[in-house]
Design a protein around this motif. Structure first.
Motif, mmCIF file in Angstrom:
data_model
loop_
_atom_site.group_PDB
_atom_site.id
_atom_site.type_symbol
_atom_site.label_atom_id
_atom_site.label_comp_id
_atom_site.label_asym_id
_atom_site.label_seq_id
_atom_site.Cartn_x
_atom_site.Cartn_y
_atom_site.Cartn_z
ATOM 1 N N THR A 149 -4.906 21.567 -9.069
ATOM 2 C CA THR A 149 -5.891 20.605 -8.802
ATOM 3 C C THR A 149 -5.277 19.162 -8.715
ATOM 4 N N PRO A 150 -4.279 18.749 -9.809
ATOM 5 C CA PRO A 150 -3.780 17.461 -9.824
ATOM 6 C C PRO A 150 -2.795 17.067 -8.644
ATOM 7 N N TRP A 151 -2.185 18.084 -8.119
ATOM 8 C CA TRP A 151 -1.277 17.874 -7.077
ATOM 9 C C TRP A 151 -1.797 17.555 -6.056
ATOM 10 N N ASN A 152 -3.164 18.311 -5.523
ATOM 11 C CA ASN A 152 -3.841 18.175 -4.441
ATOM 12 C C ASN A 152 -4.575 16.725 -4.302
ATOM 13 N N GLN A 153 -5.297 16.416 -5.773
ATOM 14 C CA GLN A 153 -5.744 15.112 -5.879
ATOM 15 C C GLN A 153 -4.669 14.103 -5.540
ATOM 16 N N TRP A 154 -3.839 13.982 -5.993
ATOM 17 C CA TRP A 154 -2.609 13.133 -5.801
ATOM 18 C C TRP A 154 -2.141 12.919 -4.312
ATOM 19 N N HIS A 155 -1.927 14.253 -3.950
ATOM 20 C CA HIS A 155 -1.777 14.143 -2.373
ATOM 21 C C HIS A 155 -2.802 13.561 -1.556
ATOM 22 N N ASN A 156 -4.067 13.633 -1.632
ATOM 23 C CA ASN A 156 -4.943 13.043 -1.149
ATOM 24 C C ASN A 156 -5.034 11.244 -1.276
ATOM 25 N N VAL A 157 -4.607 11.125 -2.486
ATOM 26 C CA VAL A 157 -4.446 9.628 -2.517
ATOM 27 C C VAL A 157 -3.116 9.092 -1.517
ATOM 28 N N ARG A 158 -1.918 9.941 -1.392
ATOM 29 C CA ARG A 158 -0.887 9.551 -0.830
ATOM 30 C C ARG A 158 -1.328 9.606 0.675
ATOM 31 N N THR A 159 -2.100 10.891 1.090
ATOM 32 C CA THR A 159 -2.499 10.759 2.495
ATOM 33 C C THR A 159 -3.279 9.615 2.810
ATOM 34 N N ALA A 160 -4.315 9.005 2.000
ATOM 35 C CA ALA A 160 -5.120 7.935 2.412
ATOM 36 C C ALA A 160 -4.284 6.500 2.447
ATOM 37 N N ALA A 161 -3.435 6.512 1.620
ATOM 38 C CA ALA A 161 -2.576 5.442 1.458
ATOM 39 C C ALA A 161 -1.513 5.334 2.615
ATOM 40 N N SER A 162 -1.179 6.586 3.006
ATOM 41 C CA SER A 162 -0.123 6.371 4.034
ATOM 42 C C SER A 162 -0.734 6.170 5.500
ATOM 43 N N VAL A 163 -2.006 6.714 5.664
ATOM 44 C CA VAL A 163 -2.642 6.749 6.733
ATOM 45 C C VAL A 163 -3.259 4.973 6.849
ATOM 46 N N GLY A 164 -3.702 4.543 5.706
ATOM 47 C CA GLY A 164 -3.895 3.189 5.857
ATOM 48 C C GLY A 164 -2.865 2.062 6.209
ATOM 49 N N SER A 165 -1.407 2.596 5.465
ATOM 50 C CA SER A 165 -0.489 1.873 5.869
ATOM 51 C C SER A 165 0.050 1.709 7.334
ATOM 52 N N LEU A 214 0.855 -1.211 -0.042
ATOM 53 C CA LEU A 214 -0.099 -0.005 -0.086
ATOM 54 C C LEU A 214 0.838 1.173 -0.099
ATOM 55 N N TYR A 215 1.927 1.146 0.828
ATOM 56 C CA TYR A 215 2.930 2.318 0.983
ATOM 57 C C TYR A 215 3.397 2.651 -0.445
ATOM 58 N N MET A 216 4.101 1.515 -1.023
ATOM 59 C CA MET A 216 4.959 1.789 -2.415
ATOM 60 C C MET A 216 3.883 2.134 -3.372
ATOM 61 N N LEU A 217 2.794 1.610 -3.539
ATOM 62 C CA LEU A 217 1.949 1.761 -4.604
ATOM 63 C C LEU A 217 1.072 3.062 -4.355
ATOM 64 N N GLY A 218 0.793 3.582 -3.127
ATOM 65 C CA GLY A 218 -0.182 4.455 -2.733
ATOM 66 C C GLY A 218 0.574 5.774 -2.457
ATOM 67 N N VAL A 219 1.854 5.826 -1.847
ATOM 68 C CA VAL A 219 2.529 7.031 -1.345
ATOM 69 C C VAL A 219 3.875 7.108 -2.265
ATOM 70 N N ILE A 220 4.717 6.281 -2.524
ATOM 71 C CA ILE A 220 5.906 6.234 -3.281
ATOM 72 C C ILE A 220 5.640 6.490 -4.728
ATOM 73 N N GLY A 221 4.527 5.518 -5.149
ATOM 74 C CA GLY A 221 4.290 5.781 -6.427
ATOM 75 C C GLY A 221 3.813 7.039 -7.158
ATOM 76 N N PRO A 222 2.628 7.251 -6.489
ATOM 77 C CA PRO A 222 2.161 8.808 -6.964
ATOM 78 C C PRO A 222 3.077 10.039 -6.671
ATOM 79 N N THR A 223 3.915 9.845 -5.669
ATOM 80 C CA THR A 223 4.862 10.944 -5.553
ATOM 81 C C THR A 223 5.811 10.975 -6.637
ATOM 82 N N CYS A 224 6.333 10.073 -7.063
ATOM 83 C CA CYS A 224 7.269 9.610 -8.263
ATOM 84 C C CYS A 224 6.620 10.219 -9.629
ATOM 85 N N MET A 225 5.407 9.451 -9.858
ATOM 86 C CA MET A 225 4.853 9.581 -11.044
ATOM 87 C C MET A 225 3.933 10.808 -11.193
ATOM 88 N N ARG A 226 3.416 11.497 -10.356
ATOM 89 C CA ARG A 226 2.659 12.516 -10.425
ATOM 90 C C ARG A 226 3.193 13.813 -9.620
#
Length: 192
Positions: free
Chosen positions: A157-173, A114-126
């Protein structure tokens, strides 16, 4: 456990199994990371919505430069390492035959993914590509409010959207590392 960390600074006789120390490091690092992302979501993003386009662009450029520091980068990158090794030790190490060890290992493995796909992935790719595009923009040389506004819209707008993905994934992790720590072996009681 044969693999322990000797903690003389706490007690000369205290020994902590390495998998326990790694699990603790997993909780700490995911907690710090998710806390940063959550804190950003509930404080920085609402605050930046209230500023002018010029101030927004300049502020985000400065933040994106300042965050690359020894206080952030290790905390951001270390959770998958700690969680992954701890997961393997729980799944494959001594005591891995118990249900609680397997469940802990499974929680840590899912948390790692979850951390790799939801936090590091969006950070690096988006988020980082958006940061790089923003960094190449010079708001001082822009004499057009429309161009400044467009740059902000294309970034914010896209930065905040991907940030929300990272936030949810990091909290889930983080929550999964806690669940793994709290998993207790339930004694099997034979009925008579």
């Amino acid at each position: 456990e044969h693999t322990t960390i000797i903690t003389h600074f706490i007690s000369p006789t205290m020994r902590i199994p390495i998998k326990t120390a790694l699990h603790g490091a997993s909780i700490l690092s995911t907690g710090l990371s998710s806390g940063l992302f959550y804190g950003w979501t509930v404080s920085v993003i609402p605050g930046t919505r209230l500023v002018s386009d010029y101030t927004y662009v300049e502020t985000m450029q400065r933040i994106n430069t300042a965050i690359i520091n020894p206080g952030f980068v290790p905390i951001f990158l270390s959770p998958p390492l700690f969680m992954g090794v701890a997961a393997l030790m729980h799944l494959l190490g001594s005591g891995a035959t118990t249900t609680s060890m397997k469940r802990r290992g499974q929680c840590l493995a899912v948390s790692t993914i979850l951390y790799m796909l939801g936090v590091i992935g969006p950070t690096c790719m988006r988020n980082i590509p958006l940061n790089n595009a923003l960094a190449s923009f010079d708001p001082l040389k822009t004499h057009s409010d429309a161009l400044l506004r467009r740059m902000r819209q294309n970034y914010e707008t896209p930065w905040n959207q991907w940030h929300n993905v990272r936030t949810a994934a990091s909290v889930g992790s983080f929550l999964l590392t806690l669940v793994a720590a709290l998993w207790i072996e339930t004694p099997h009681v034979k009925r008579q």
